[in-house]
Design a protein around this motif. Structure first.
Motif, short mmCIF file in Angstrom:
data_model
loop_
_atom_site.label_atom_id
_atom_site.label_comp_id
_atom_site.label_asym_id
_atom_site.label_seq_id
_atom_site.Cartn_x
_atom_site.Cartn_y
_atom_site.Cartn_z
N GLU A 293 0.96 -1.19 0.04
CA GLU A 293 -0.12 0.12 -0.46
C GLU A 293 0.97 1.12 -0.23
OE1 GLU A 293 -3.58 -0.19 2.36
OE2 GLU A 293 -2.85 -1.52 3.02
N LEU B 260 1.47 4.52 -2.98
CA LEU B 260 0.90 5.08 -2.39
C LEU B 260 2.16 6.27 -3.34
CD1 LEU B 260 -0.93 6.18 1.08
CD2 LEU B 260 -1.86 6.59 -0.70
N ALA C 278 -2.91 11.43 3.14
CA ALA C 278 -3.19 9.99 2.55
C ALA C 278 -3.13 8.81 4.00
CB ALA C 278 -2.63 9.31 1.61
N ILE D 89 -7.30 10.85 0.70
CA ILE D 89 -6.47 9.93 -0.38
C ILE D 89 -6.49 8.94 0.73
CG2 ILE D 89 -5.25 8.89 -1.48
CD1 ILE D 89 -3.76 11.54 -2.54
N SER E 119 -5.80 4.43 0.26
CA SER E 119 -5.60 2.62 -0.61
C SER E 119 -6.06 2.03 0.05
CB SER E 119 -4.25 2.85 -0.27
OG SER E 119 -3.83 2.60 1.32
N LEU F 97 -6.62 2.80 -4.95
CA LEU F 97 -7.17 4.06 -4.56
C LEU F 97 -7.99 5.17 -4.60
CD1 LEU F 97 -2.36 5.59 -5.49
CD2 LEU F 97 -4.01 3.92 -3.17
N TRP G 159 -4.82 12.09 -10.89
CA TRP G 159 -3.97 12.41 -9.89
C TRP G 159 -3.33 14.17 -10.22
CZ3 TRP G 159 -1.94 10.19 -4.57
CH2 TRP G 159 -2.44 8.89 -5.33
#
Length: 414
Positions: A158, A162, A259, A289, A291, A395, A409
């Motif tokens: 993950e 990221l 995130a 964000i 994951s 994501l 993104w």
């Protein structure tokens, strides 16, 4: 690595060992019992409940269709409050007193990793841990990985995904806010390793103690990460702590992307942030964000998602009290979907054992599962040197009030 057990827990273990193995737990005809230790109360209680509900929704469906000659599955849940000591004692009880077929669906890194020495201790009884809700490395490497079978991608997977995406849009000054325990340190290490591949390092970090509630004040930690010049912050936390950090960071003027990892329970975190937004009139849900290790439960083009929604949409079971308060389950969530998929894999393992299920055969049967179709677009694959079935990372970001797949993104490009 030598493990030192707490005195009271060690005494309990020695006492149960002196008693010798218990007779097989009283079970129904042709029924296998699995022991599950998870948080069902406390600051992270709803996470454990959602995971259990998804698991049981599929297993109830599975048991209804076993048919004559098959083996049904029962899961015995035990609350550990997301604390290592109770998880250890629950595990001793499962192995020595209850004589369960295997451990299954444990929730959390600090709790699951704390009991790994027991798997080694009871190797002669062929005790295995199946499909825990954690991406931590100790469950995947030596010396304990041979006793554990994971479905989900790891935290290293993950964090790598990221970091790679953040670097691709020019955000290489990464700060990390993490839980000060095995979970948080694994996530921190994953970020560190992913940056090191590119010759970079974490620019600043801050930590908090496990068990933090949404009422915790993290404004000092947020300002510390901002003052260091971070251009993005990765949080390795739980839903309450991450939501509190986001609230305090935004209140401090932080407009950076923030995130987080799959264990957060992004749905519950978003519930807390939306309620706070309504209370204060300020939006706390932008530039987030997350994951995930399962696809979105809204991707109805996937047969596994359709089955999950069909079964979970009307499921009324698996309700437990959370922190002494009335719990209103979500109809669908990333966490219950992961539990559901783990139920599918558990059912497949039992099915493949046929008329002769035994603990000794767990590695043989699990390692024979190649390209198992879960209906999510990628197959689970195991083998003698592969005890993690999936590597996929998804994501997501908040769009239209829910976490949905990131469509671009570019909005975060520096």
């Amino acid at each position: 690595m030598r493990t030192i057990l707490p005195g009271a827990v060690l005494l309990a273990l020695l006492f149960t060992l002196l008693l010798g193995p218990a007779p097989a737990r009283a079970q129904g005809e042709r029924e296998l019992v699995f022991g599950m230790s998870a948080a069902f109360t406390g600051a992270n209680g709803e996470l454990g409940i959602e995971y259990y509900r998804g698991l049981m929704a599929y297993l109830d469906y599975y048991n209804e269709r076993v048919g004559e000659g098959g083996w049904t599955i029962r899961v015995e849940p035990a609350n550990d409050g997301y604390n290592p000591g109770p998880s250890f004692q629950n595990t001793v009880n499962f192995i020595v007193r209850d004589n369960v077929f295997a451990l299954a669906a444990y929730v959390g890194t600090p709790t699951a990793t704390h009991v790994l020495p027991l798997l080694q201790k009871f190797a002669d009884r062929h005790i295995y841990m199946l499909f825990p809700f954690t991406g931590a490395q100790p469950l995947r490497g030596e010396p304990f990985g041979k006793y554990v079978f994971n479905l989900r991608a790891s935290y290293f997977d993950e964090t790598r995904v990221l970091v790679d995406h953040l670097l691709a849009v020019g955000r290489g000054r990464i700060g990390v806010f993490y839980q000060s325990d095995a979970y948080g340190r694994t996530g921190w290490d994953g970020v560190r390793r992913a940056l090191a591949v590119h010759g970079l390092h974490i620019v600043s970090e801050a930590a908090y103690h496990r068990g933090a509630s949404f009422g915790q004040d993290f404004s000092v930690e947020a300002r510390h990460l901002m003052d260091a010049g971070a251009d993005v912050i990765i949080v390795v936390g739980t839903y309450a702590s991450q939501a509190a950090f986001i609230r305090d960071a935004r209140n401090a003027g932080c407009d950076l992307p923030i995130a987080g990892l799959s264990f957060t329970d992004s749905d519950k975190m978003l519930d807390l942030l939306k309620a706070e937004s309504e209370r204060t009139g300020r939006d706390y849900t932008t530039d987030l964000i997350q994951s995930q290790v399962v696809p979105s439960y809204e991707e109805t083009g996937l047969p596994g998602v359709r089955l999950y929604r069909e079964i979970m949409g009307n499921y009324e079971g698996g309700i437990m009290p959370s922190g002494g308060e009335e719990y209103s389950p979500r109809r669908y969530s990333f966490v219950s979907f992961e539990g559901f998929l783990n139920g599918m894999l558990l059912g497949e393992m039992v099915r493949r054992m046929g008329d002769a299920p035994s603990r000794e055969r767990i590695p043989e049967v699990m390692e024979s599962i190649h390209d198992f179709d879960l209906g999510i677009g990628v197959d689970a694959h195991f083998g003698p040197n592969r005890h993690q079935g999936l590597d996929a990372v998804y994501l997501t970001t908040v769009r239209d009030g829910r976490f949905r797949p990131v469509d671009s993104w570019e909005r975060w490009r520096r």
